[in-house]
Design a protein around this motif. Structure first.
Motif, PDB file in Angstrom:
ATOM      1  N   SER A 273     -11.686 -36.901  80.765  1.00  0.00           N
ATOM      2  CA  SER A 273     -10.680 -37.655  80.551  1.00  0.00           C
ATOM      3  C   SER A 273     -10.759 -38.799  81.387  1.00  0.00           C
ATOM      4  CB  SER A 273      -9.398 -37.221  80.573  1.00  0.00           C
ATOM      5  OG  SER A 273      -9.318 -36.193  79.686  1.00  0.00           O
ATOM      6  N   VAL A 274     -10.845 -38.932  82.708  1.00  0.00           N
ATOM      7  CA  VAL A 274     -10.834 -39.848  83.726  1.00  0.00           C
ATOM      8  C   VAL A 274     -12.399 -40.684  83.727  1.00  0.00           C
ATOM      9  CG1 VAL A 274     -10.733 -40.410  86.090  1.00  0.00           C
ATOM     10  CG2 VAL A 274      -9.406 -38.618  85.229  1.00  0.00           C
ATOM     11  N   VAL A 275     -13.394 -39.974  83.571  1.00  0.00           N
ATOM     12  CA  VAL A 275     -14.604 -40.804  83.174  1.00  0.00           C
ATOM     13  C   VAL A 275     -14.650 -41.691  81.797  1.00  0.00           C
ATOM     14  CG1 VAL A 275     -17.122 -40.426  82.887  1.00  0.00           C
ATOM     15  CG2 VAL A 275     -16.083 -39.254  84.565  1.00  0.00           C
ATOM     16  N   ASN A 276     -13.888 -41.146  80.993  1.00  0.00           N
ATOM     17  CA  ASN A 276     -13.784 -41.764  79.450  1.00  0.00           C
ATOM     18  C   ASN A 276     -13.164 -42.862  79.817  1.00  0.00           C
ATOM     19  OD1 ASN A 276     -14.286 -41.668  77.090  1.00  0.00           O
ATOM     20  ND2 ASN A 276     -13.140 -40.266  76.280  1.00  0.00           N
ATOM     21  N   SER A 297      -4.411 -47.062  75.698  1.00  0.00           N
ATOM     22  CA  SER A 297      -5.251 -45.819  75.427  1.00  0.00           C
ATOM     23  C   SER A 297      -6.082 -45.375  76.570  1.00  0.00           C
ATOM     24  CB  SER A 297      -6.319 -46.101  74.191  1.00  0.00           C
ATOM     25  OG  SER A 297      -7.199 -46.794  74.449  1.00  0.00           O
ATOM     26  N   TRP A 298      -6.639 -46.074  77.498  1.00  0.00           N
ATOM     27  CA  TRP A 298      -7.006 -45.731  78.804  1.00  0.00           C
ATOM     28  C   TRP A 298      -6.047 -45.092  79.935  1.00  0.00           C
ATOM     29  CZ3 TRP A 298      -9.446 -51.230  79.542  1.00  0.00           C
ATOM     30  CH2 TRP A 298     -10.336 -51.491  78.479  1.00  0.00           C
ATOM     31  N   VAL A 299      -4.947 -45.882  79.915  1.00  0.00           N
ATOM     32  CA  VAL A 299      -4.090 -45.234  80.695  1.00  0.00           C
ATOM     33  C   VAL A 299      -3.579 -43.735  80.274  1.00  0.00           C
ATOM     34  CG1 VAL A 299      -1.724 -45.786  81.725  1.00  0.00           C
ATOM     35  CG2 VAL A 299      -3.325 -47.598  81.293  1.00  0.00           C
ATOM     36  N   ASP A 300      -3.130 -43.797  78.985  1.00  0.00           N
ATOM     37  CA  ASP A 300      -2.825 -42.702  78.430  1.00  0.00           C
ATOM     38  C   ASP A 300      -3.918 -41.528  78.354  1.00  0.00           C
ATOM     39  OD1 ASP A 300      -0.606 -44.011  77.629  1.00  0.00           O
ATOM     40  OD2 ASP A 300      -1.174 -44.110  75.098  1.00  0.00           O
ATOM     41  N   GLU A 301      -5.179 -41.646  78.427  1.00  0.00           N
ATOM     42  CA  GLU A 301      -6.162 -40.639  78.430  1.00  0.00           C
ATOM     43  C   GLU A 301      -5.879 -40.076  79.811  1.00  0.00           C
ATOM     44  OE1 GLU A 301      -8.111 -39.765  75.971  1.00  0.00           O
ATOM     45  OE2 GLU A 301      -9.138 -38.420  77.429  1.00  0.00           O
ATOM     46  N   ILE A 302      -5.796 -40.656  80.676  1.00  0.00           N
ATOM     47  CA  ILE A 302      -5.666 -40.352  82.223  1.00  0.00           C
ATOM     48  C   ILE A 302      -4.539 -39.489  82.228  1.00  0.00           C
ATOM     49  CG2 ILE A 302      -5.401 -40.888  84.641  1.00  0.00           C
ATOM     50  CD1 ILE A 302      -7.317 -43.354  84.154  1.00  0.00           C
ATOM     51  N   GLY A 303      -3.623 -39.737  81.841  1.00  0.00           N
ATOM     52  CA  GLY A 303      -2.228 -38.885  81.670  1.00  0.00           C
ATOM     53  C   GLY A 303      -2.246 -37.735  80.847  1.00  0.00           C
ATOM     54  N   ASN A 307      -1.260 -34.563  86.278  1.00  0.00           N
ATOM     55  CA  ASN A 307      -0.083 -34.173  86.412  1.00  0.00           C
ATOM     56  C   ASN A 307       0.725 -34.862  87.469  1.00  0.00           C
ATOM     57  OD1 ASN A 307      -1.358 -32.707  88.063  1.00  0.00           O
ATOM     58  ND2 ASN A 307      -0.489 -30.781  87.516  1.00  0.00           N
ATOM     59  N   ARG A 308       0.010 -35.268  88.615  1.00  0.00           N
ATOM     60  CA  ARG A 308       0.706 -35.873  89.779  1.00  0.00           C
ATOM     61  C   ARG A 308       1.196 -37.335  89.657  1.00  0.00           C
ATOM     62  NH1 ARG A 308      -3.510 -33.700  93.772  1.00  0.00           N
ATOM     63  NH2 ARG A 308      -3.291 -31.508  93.736  1.00  0.00           N
TER      64      ARG A 308
END
Ligand code: SF4
Length: 419
Positions: A273-276, A297-303, A307-308
């Motif tokens: 997710s983070v790499v993507n 969508s990039w911010v959501d992907e990380i979320g 969880n922190r």
């Protein structure tokens, strides 16, 4: 993939030496994580060997696994680095020359080292290995960067405590690659200068044993008696995690050559997710800086995998009290990793997946792949390897056949919403 661009002049202060596109550098705590990171767009991954690294609890690589990882990465034009960044006691150094030669021989591109004896030994016995100075050296000023440049190192991994302004000045004054942590956990003390773990558990942070004591749950005692009052909750001494997804243009413009994601102990769902997200942001900015827009969508992907609480670390100001995590309760990530795609047959629309957490027909799942490819669908019938119908995929690593509504690729992931 990254390549070295010609040096650019910078107002008489020196030459700029930077990659024409910043490298996205991902953690890989295992061979599977390495493959996932590369599949999702990492230009390079960093791993730990069985010795000399700072994550003694990660699934560290044997030389055979390193060789396989290097071969896989090279097919994508990606590189593999090995962390050898302990501060060595005398007893740690036996066999160091042989170890470094083996890294070179299996095709590792660079080591990440902090202890001068490991830096010097690598340059002497394994000249094809690049030596990148580890963040453990806490480099935060351009004079220190210049020192390491003069020692012959091509790259410095900066301290997480370096500011954007300091990074910009280093880049203007010194012709060297700078690698910067842009995402992941932060130490609550100055990185690499913590002995909490040593004190509480006799596990040495600087020899790979950190047990993250800062994230434990604490209460307060005075003279052996709790002074917690009713309503007080347990607390942690941990820091919020670093996240620079909203500031990718600032990092590129400051001259950062390598965007480093922390987390060799994190799950493959997290790594993917983070790499993507960062891959898409970097590519979008490099393709057309003027048209760049941060996508939700990039911010959501990380979320979806984290969880922190997040912050921007030391880039714009020194973190204050609000950047600590006081609450001991951690919320689970909203999605759970359910399966990895092993194969896909375009004609039949059937995918073969490997189970990683239970799922069943009728459940809503999301398939996602590199470049932001994703779709949600409701699972239909599931069958096992022999075609037997299943009411659920219950068993870890079970091979399952299912119909997908859109094409998927090997190593794409399937996740399910859990909250
Ligand atoms: S205990 Fe926490 S602050 Fe200390 S080294 Fe480990 S992660 Fe960093």
């Amino acid at each position: 993939m990254s390549s070295i661009a010609p040096a650019k002049a910078t107002g008489g202060k020196g030459k700029r030496h930077r990659l024409d596109k910043p490298e996205l550098l991902a953690p890989a705590g295992s061979l599977e994580k390495l493959k996932i990171a590369v599949h999702y767009g990492a230009d390079a991954v960093y791993i730990g060997g069985r010795k000399y690294g700072l994550r003694s609890n990660a699934d560290n690589f044997s030389f055979e696994e390193m060789r396989e990882g290097v071969e896989f990465a090279q097919k994508y034009g990606a590189k593999v680095f090995v962390a050898t960044n302990i501060y060595a006691h005398q007893e740690d150094l036996g066999g160091i020359e042989e170890y470094l030669r083996r890294l070179e021989e299996v095709g590792i591109s660079a080591i990440i080292a902090a202890d001068p004896i490991i830096v010097e030994t690598a340059m002497r016995v394994a000249p094809k290995l690049e030596v990148h100075l580890s963040t453990q050296q806490s480099t935060m000023n351009w004079q220190a960067v210049r020192y390491w440049k003069e020692e012959g190192l091509p790259r410095v991994v900066l301290a997480r405590e370096a500011s954007m302004e300091e990074i910009r000045e280093m880049k203007e004054r010194v012709d060297i690659e700078l690698e910067v942590f842009i995402h992941g956990a932060m130490c609550s003390s100055v990185s690499g200068r913590c002995v909490l773990s040593n004190h509480f558990t006799d596990r040495d942070s600087n020899r790979g044993g950190c047990c993250q004591s800062c994230r434990w749950k604490y209460d307060l005692h005075e003279d052996g008696v709790s002074v917690m009052e009713e309503g007080d909750s347990l607390f942690t001494m941990g820091s919020k995690d670093l996240c620079m997804i909203k500031h990718v243009p600032d990092l590129i413009e400051a001259g950062v050559d390598s965007f480093k994601i922390e987390g060799r102990m994190k799950s493959i769902h997290y790594v993917a997710s983070v790499v993507n997200a960062y891959r898409q942001a970097i590519d979008s900015y490099m393709n057309d800086p003027d048209a760049y827009e941060l996508k939700t969508s990039w911010v959501d992907e990380i979320g979806k995998a984290a969880n922190r609480p997040l912050n921007t670390g030391f880039f714009y100001s020194t973190p204050g009290a609000e950047e600590h995590i006081y609450e001991a309760e951690e919320k689970p990530a909203p999605y759970d990793f359910a399966a990895v795609v092993l194969d896909y047959d375009e004609e039949s629309g059937m995918a073969i997946v490997q189970q990683r957490s239970p799922f069943r027909p009728g459940m809503e799942v999301e398939f996602f792949g590199p470049g932001g490819r994703s779709f949600t669908m409701t699972l239909g019938p599931l069958t096992d390897e022999n075609g037997g119908e299943l009411d659920a995929a219950r068993h870890p690593l079970q091979t399952i056949k299912l119909r997908v509504e859109h094409p998927v690729e090997r190593l794409d992931l399937m996740r399910k919403r859990i909250m």
